[in-house]
Scaffold this motif. Structure first.
Motif, short mmCIF file in Angstrom:
data_model
loop_
_atom_site.label_atom_id
_atom_site.label_comp_id
_atom_site.label_asym_id
_atom_site.label_seq_id
_atom_site.Cartn_x
_atom_site.Cartn_y
_atom_site.Cartn_z
N UNK A 53 0.64 -1.33 0.03
CA UNK A 53 -0.07 -0.06 -0.10
C UNK A 53 0.81 1.35 -0.04
N UNK A 54 1.87 1.35 0.70
CA UNK A 54 2.79 2.56 0.84
C UNK A 54 3.41 2.69 -0.47
N UNK A 55 3.83 1.36 -1.15
CA UNK A 55 4.53 1.70 -2.54
C UNK A 55 3.66 2.30 -3.35
N UNK A 56 2.26 1.72 -3.57
CA UNK A 56 1.38 2.45 -4.54
C UNK A 56 1.30 3.63 -4.32
N UNK A 57 1.06 4.15 -2.68
CA UNK A 57 0.83 5.57 -2.39
C UNK A 57 2.03 6.34 -2.91
N UNK A 58 3.22 5.93 -2.96
CA UNK A 58 4.73 6.57 -3.74
C UNK A 58 4.38 6.70 -4.89
N UNK A 59 3.77 5.65 -5.85
CA UNK A 59 3.91 5.69 -7.07
C UNK A 59 2.87 6.79 -7.44
N UNK A 60 1.90 6.76 -6.68
CA UNK A 60 0.82 7.99 -7.03
C UNK A 60 1.19 9.34 -6.54
#
Length: 209
Positions: A53-60
């Motif tokens: 979830x944190x990695x997807x948040x970083x991408x966004x």
């Protein structure tokens, strides 16, 4: 995918047509270059199992749409359970659906290319990875038990295109007992090699909005 645990770089062999030939064949070589994102968004995971979830948040966030990791978690676990993403296909769904960012703006990411061991997808190469990083677009990465965000690649230009020799990622896991620790992680050779070739890489996706 909780804590931490493909590049399908072509390896060219130069063969002399005949053993009697005395000429020396020298492989193409050039100084390494670096493609990187200068100011990526960093998000630390808020529980031991939320690296995905944190990695997807970083991408966004790096792509201009800051989105709290709890929104990503809520999509899979409505009770905000501290749990891993069950399958890589869940990552693909997260990176392909509409979201509302923290500013109330609706956006929809899409996967430009990917490697997905579980789904049998091999649709990404070194040239595309380098191109994405040069365009300031990070890539979502997962090894056998951890997600990170690729923000850097060192590569050697060749007549057939760039050949990646190293990659760097932002790791959302920052242990509380290590204040001031850096989120930067240099991928090992095993982490850069696909699982079906004996490595640890399970997933790699180029994402655009």
């Amino acid at each position: 995918m909780n804590r931490r645990s493909f590049i399908l770089a072509a390896s060219a062999a130069v063969l002399a047509p005949s053993a009697s030939r005395a000429e020396l064949i020298v492989p193409f070589a050039e100084a390494p270059s670096r493609a990187f994102i200068p100011h990526p968004t960093f998000v630390a995971q808020q529980c031991a199992d939320w690296c995905w979830a944190a990695s997807c948040s970083m991408i966004f966030g790096t792509l201009g749409h800051p989105t709290d990791q709890r929104k990503v978690v809520d999509f899979l676990y409505s009770d905000l359970a501290c749990a891993p993403a069950p399958k890589t296909r869940d990552l693909t769904t997260i990176l392909s659906k509409s979201w509302i960012d923290d500013h109330g703006v609706t956006f929809r990411p899409r996967i430009e290319a990917s490697f997905d061991q579980e789904s049998g997808i091999i649709a990404i190469n070194d040239a595309l990875i380098v191109s994405e990083l040069l365009q300031k677009r990070p890539l979502l990465y997962a090894n056998k038990d951890h997600c990170m965000v690729i923000v850097e690649a060192d590569f050697i230009p060749t007549p057939r295109g760039p050949r990646i020799i190293a990659m760097g990622a932002l790791d959302p896991w920052l242990p509380s007992d290590q204040p001031g620790s850096s989120p930067y992680h240099r991928l090992t050779k095993a982490e850069r090699r696909p699982a079906f070739l004996g490595g640890d890489m399970m997933y790699l996706a180029a994402v655009r909005i």
